[in-house]
Design an enzyme around this catalytic site. Structure first.
Site, PDB file in Angstrom:
ATOM      1  N   THR A 125       0.808  -1.210   0.000  1.00 11.75           N
ATOM      2  CA  THR A 125       0.000   0.000   0.000  1.00 11.75           C
ATOM      3  C   THR A 125       0.848   1.270   0.000  1.00 11.75           C
ATOM      4  O   THR A 125       1.836   1.369   0.731  1.00 11.75           O
ATOM      5  CB  THR A 125      -0.934   0.022   1.229  1.00 11.75           C
ATOM      6  OG1 THR A 125      -1.757  -1.151   1.211  1.00 11.75           O
ATOM      7  CG2 THR A 125      -1.824   1.250   1.219  1.00 11.75           C
ATOM      8  N   LYS A 148      -1.561  -1.080  -3.961  1.00  9.53           N
ATOM      9  CA  LYS A 148      -2.797  -0.392  -3.593  1.00  9.53           C
ATOM     10  C   LYS A 148      -2.483   1.083  -3.365  1.00  9.53           C
ATOM     11  O   LYS A 148      -1.553   1.416  -2.635  1.00  9.53           O
ATOM     12  CB  LYS A 148      -3.397  -1.009  -2.322  1.00  9.53           C
ATOM     13  CG  LYS A 148      -4.741  -0.429  -1.918  1.00  9.53           C
ATOM     14  CD  LYS A 148      -5.341  -1.288  -0.827  1.00  9.53           C
ATOM     15  CE  LYS A 148      -6.698  -0.814  -0.400  1.00  9.53           C
ATOM     16  NZ  LYS A 148      -7.326  -1.722   0.567  1.00  9.53           N
ATOM     17  N   LYS A 150      -3.796   4.645  -2.026  1.00 14.08           N
ATOM     18  CA  LYS A 150      -4.763   5.396  -1.232  1.00 14.08           C
ATOM     19  C   LYS A 150      -4.870   6.811  -1.793  1.00 14.08           C
ATOM     20  O   LYS A 150      -3.853   7.473  -2.052  1.00 14.08           O
ATOM     21  CB  LYS A 150      -4.323   5.458   0.229  1.00 14.08           C
ATOM     22  CG  LYS A 150      -4.323   4.114   0.950  1.00 14.08           C
ATOM     23  CD  LYS A 150      -5.722   3.626   1.257  1.00 14.08           C
ATOM     24  CE  LYS A 150      -5.721   2.410   2.162  1.00 14.08           C
ATOM     25  NZ  LYS A 150      -7.086   1.974   2.517  1.00 14.08           N
ATOM     26  N   ASP A 175      -8.002   3.058  -3.781  1.00 17.11           N
ATOM     27  CA  ASP A 175      -8.906   3.058  -2.629  1.00 17.11           C
ATOM     28  C   ASP A 175      -9.102   4.473  -2.084  1.00 17.11           C
ATOM     29  O   ASP A 175      -8.260   4.987  -1.355  1.00 17.11           O
ATOM     30  CB  ASP A 175      -8.339   2.153  -1.533  1.00 17.11           C
ATOM     31  CG  ASP A 175      -9.302   2.004  -0.361  1.00 17.11           C
ATOM     32  OD1 ASP A 175     -10.448   2.485  -0.451  1.00 17.11           O
ATOM     33  OD2 ASP A 175      -8.896   1.405   0.663  1.00 17.11           O
ATOM     34  N   GLU A 201     -11.879   0.558  -5.105  1.00 17.67           N
ATOM     35  CA  GLU A 201     -12.432   0.064  -3.842  1.00 17.67           C
ATOM     36  C   GLU A 201     -13.217   1.149  -3.113  1.00 17.67           C
ATOM     37  O   GLU A 201     -12.690   2.221  -2.817  1.00 17.67           O
ATOM     38  CB  GLU A 201     -11.287  -0.444  -2.957  1.00 17.67           C
ATOM     39  CG  GLU A 201     -11.753  -1.084  -1.667  1.00 17.67           C
ATOM     40  CD  GLU A 201     -10.598  -1.601  -0.827  1.00 17.67           C
ATOM     41  OE1 GLU A 201     -10.859  -2.012   0.322  1.00 17.67           O
ATOM     42  OE2 GLU A 201      -9.449  -1.585  -1.293  1.00 17.67           O
ATOM     43  N   ASP A 224     -16.337  -2.325   0.303  1.00 18.83           N
ATOM     44  CA  ASP A 224     -15.595  -2.548   1.547  1.00 18.83           C
ATOM     45  C   ASP A 224     -16.489  -2.175   2.716  1.00 18.83           C
ATOM     46  O   ASP A 224     -17.131  -3.033   3.320  1.00 18.83           O
ATOM     47  CB  ASP A 224     -14.293  -1.741   1.550  1.00 18.83           C
ATOM     48  CG  ASP A 224     -13.456  -1.996   2.810  1.00 18.83           C
ATOM     49  OD1 ASP A 224     -13.874  -2.826   3.662  1.00 18.83           O
ATOM     50  OD2 ASP A 224     -12.389  -1.374   2.960  1.00 18.83           O
ATOM     51  N   LYS A 246     -13.200  -8.794   5.199  1.00 15.05           N
ATOM     52  CA  LYS A 246     -12.274  -8.520   6.297  1.00 15.05           C
ATOM     53  C   LYS A 246     -12.827  -9.185   7.552  1.00 15.05           C
ATOM     54  O   LYS A 246     -14.001  -9.006   7.886  1.00 15.05           O
ATOM     55  CB  LYS A 246     -12.119  -7.016   6.543  1.00 15.05           C
ATOM     56  CG  LYS A 246     -11.395  -6.263   5.449  1.00 15.05           C
ATOM     57  CD  LYS A 246     -11.303  -4.780   5.807  1.00 15.05           C
ATOM     58  CE  LYS A 246     -10.558  -3.987   4.743  1.00 15.05           C
ATOM     59  NZ  LYS A 246     -10.596  -2.524   5.014  1.00 15.05           N
ATOM     60  N   CYS A 274      -7.555  -6.289   5.281  1.00 13.14           N
ATOM     61  CA  CYS A 274      -7.251  -6.286   6.710  1.00 13.14           C
ATOM     62  C   CYS A 274      -7.169  -4.854   7.207  1.00 13.14           C
ATOM     63  O   CYS A 274      -7.122  -3.908   6.423  1.00 13.14           O
ATOM     64  CB  CYS A 274      -5.932  -7.004   6.975  1.00 13.14           C
ATOM     65  SG  CYS A 274      -4.474  -6.151   6.300  1.00 13.14           S
ATOM     66  N   ASP A 296      -5.082  -8.209   0.027  1.00 10.49           N
ATOM     67  CA  ASP A 296      -4.475  -7.002   0.601  1.00 10.49           C
ATOM     68  C   ASP A 296      -4.272  -7.234   2.096  1.00 10.49           C
ATOM     69  O   ASP A 296      -5.061  -6.797   2.923  1.00 10.49           O
ATOM     70  CB  ASP A 296      -5.376  -5.798   0.339  1.00 10.49           C
ATOM     71  CG  ASP A 296      -4.853  -4.526   0.981  1.00 10.49           C
ATOM     72  OD1 ASP A 296      -3.634  -4.413   1.169  1.00 10.49           O
ATOM     73  OD2 ASP A 296      -5.679  -3.644   1.303  1.00 10.49           O
ATOM     74  N   ASP A 298      -1.305  -6.577   3.956  1.00  8.65           N
ATOM     75  CA  ASP A 298       0.005  -6.043   4.325  1.00  8.65           C
ATOM     76  C   ASP A 298       0.011  -5.301   5.661  1.00  8.65           C
ATOM     77  O   ASP A 298       0.961  -4.588   5.968  1.00  8.65           O
ATOM     78  CB  ASP A 298       0.557  -5.138   3.214  1.00  8.65           C
ATOM     79  CG  ASP A 298      -0.229  -3.827   3.056  1.00  8.65           C
ATOM     80  OD1 ASP A 298      -1.359  -3.754   3.572  1.00  8.65           O
ATOM     81  OD2 ASP A 298       0.293  -2.894   2.418  1.00  8.65           O
TER      82      ASP A 298
END
Length: 329
Positions: A125, A148, A150, A175, A201, A224, A246, A274, A296, A298
């Site tokens: 990420t 990923k 952000k 995301d 996402e 999500d 999750k 997570c 995902d 990490d």
């Protein structure tokens, strides 16, 4: 049968700040549950999330409220009625799975009829920053198979472009963490296509996603915050193409497996995600990850120091914990 439940708050400092649209995190704050029976200890971890009205204090109180039932022998099926979905139930559910595996001498994988966890691709990420800083971060992990990104609603196009230019071959998940609105989602479609984004996402708030029922995105959209348990799928399946499972949302591995299987039965894509956590949160999630299109996990990679024997990352490939860490003798 005599069983003892212990629950405590643990903090893990991060090696660097983790920035998303909701704010900055510098510590992983978790609830650790231990269940001891006959000298054998099962462990589980939950990460209370303020977005869902949770705190360390509320999670510990919820666990204490079911102490008598759990110490009295309540199993995972009964736990589903004792606590609602969330971090508290996740910690207890995963501790029960671990305890069962150790007492019975059969791994969690064997119990669910699945292969033992192995190496898999898991996203690395890149937190929100200036496009230049995000490009630098992406260049350091440019060989990772999956990244990923952000973003928020300020300059997402420039941020995504900076990462794509620095990591031209990686698959990308973008995301926004609910920070976009309908207008921005529509405006970003061509950008996402040109920059070869594989998944978007939860771009809009879960409370404002009804319009997605009549929207045909150019890039698949993953739920999500909009999806927690299998019962949510009646609505979610009309609005999203992929769901992010999750364990902290579903309330443990038990419901997470049910959600993943129900999503697959509806033809939806799967992602396993997570919170920022230790490897004790990740070990159970690996049993959902094996079913997923995107992984995902990490969370522990951000920690200055993880729990001993936990997962390890090698250039975007996640290796499972050491034998005996969780879910095995």
């Amino acid at each position: 049968m005599s069983r003892t439940l212990r629950a405590q708050h643990d903090s893990f400092p991060l090696s660097q700040p983790f920035r998303i649209s909701r704010g900055v995190k510098t510590l992983a704050e978790v609830v650790t549950v231990e269940l001891e029976q006959g000298g054998v200890v099962g462990r589980g971890e939950g990460v209370p999330y303020a977005r869902y009205g949770e705190s360390i204090e509320s999670a510990l109180a919820a666990i204490d409220g079911i102490r008598g039932a759990i110490e009295g022998g309540a199993d995972r099926a009964q736990l589903l009625d004792l606590l609602g979905a969330g971090a508290a139930r996740n910690a207890v559910d995963c501790a029960l799975w671990d305890l069962e595996a150790r007492l019975g001498g059969r791994s969690v994988a064997a119990k669910i009829g699945a292969p033992e966890p192995g190496r898999l691709v898991s996203a690395l990420t890149i937190g929100i920053d200036t496009p230049m800083a995000m490009a630098v971060a992406a260049s350091r992990i440019a060989d990772a198979p999956l990244i990923k990104v952000k973003v928020d609603a300020t300059i997402p196009d420039a941020q995504i472009r900076a990462v794509r230019n620095a990591a031209p071959n990686a698959k990308l998940i973008v995301d926004p963490n609910e920070s976009w609105d309908q207008q921005l989602v529509r405006a970003m479609q061509s950008v996402l296509v040109v920059l070869r984004v594989d998944l978007l996402e939860q771009p809009v708030p879960a409370e404002a996603d009804e319009w997605l029922e009549n929207f045909a995105p150019d890039v698949p959209i993953c739920a999500d915050e909009s999806v927690h348990v299998a019962a949510d799928l009646d609505t979610v399946a009309r609005r999203y193409q992929v769901v992010n499972v999750k364990l902290d949302k579903s309330g443990g591995l038990t419901e997470a497996l049910a959600l993943a299987e129900a999503a697959r039965a509806r033809g939806l894509g799967l992602m396993t995600g997570c919170m920022i956590s230790s490897s004790l949160s990740i070990a159970p999630a690996l049993h959902v990850a094996r079913m997923s299109d995107f992984v995902d996990l990490d969370g522990p990679i951000w920690l200055m120091e993880d729990r001993p024997g936990g997962v390890r990352d090698e250039a975007g490939w996640l290796w499972p914990p050491q034998q005996g860490f969780w879910g095995t003798k």
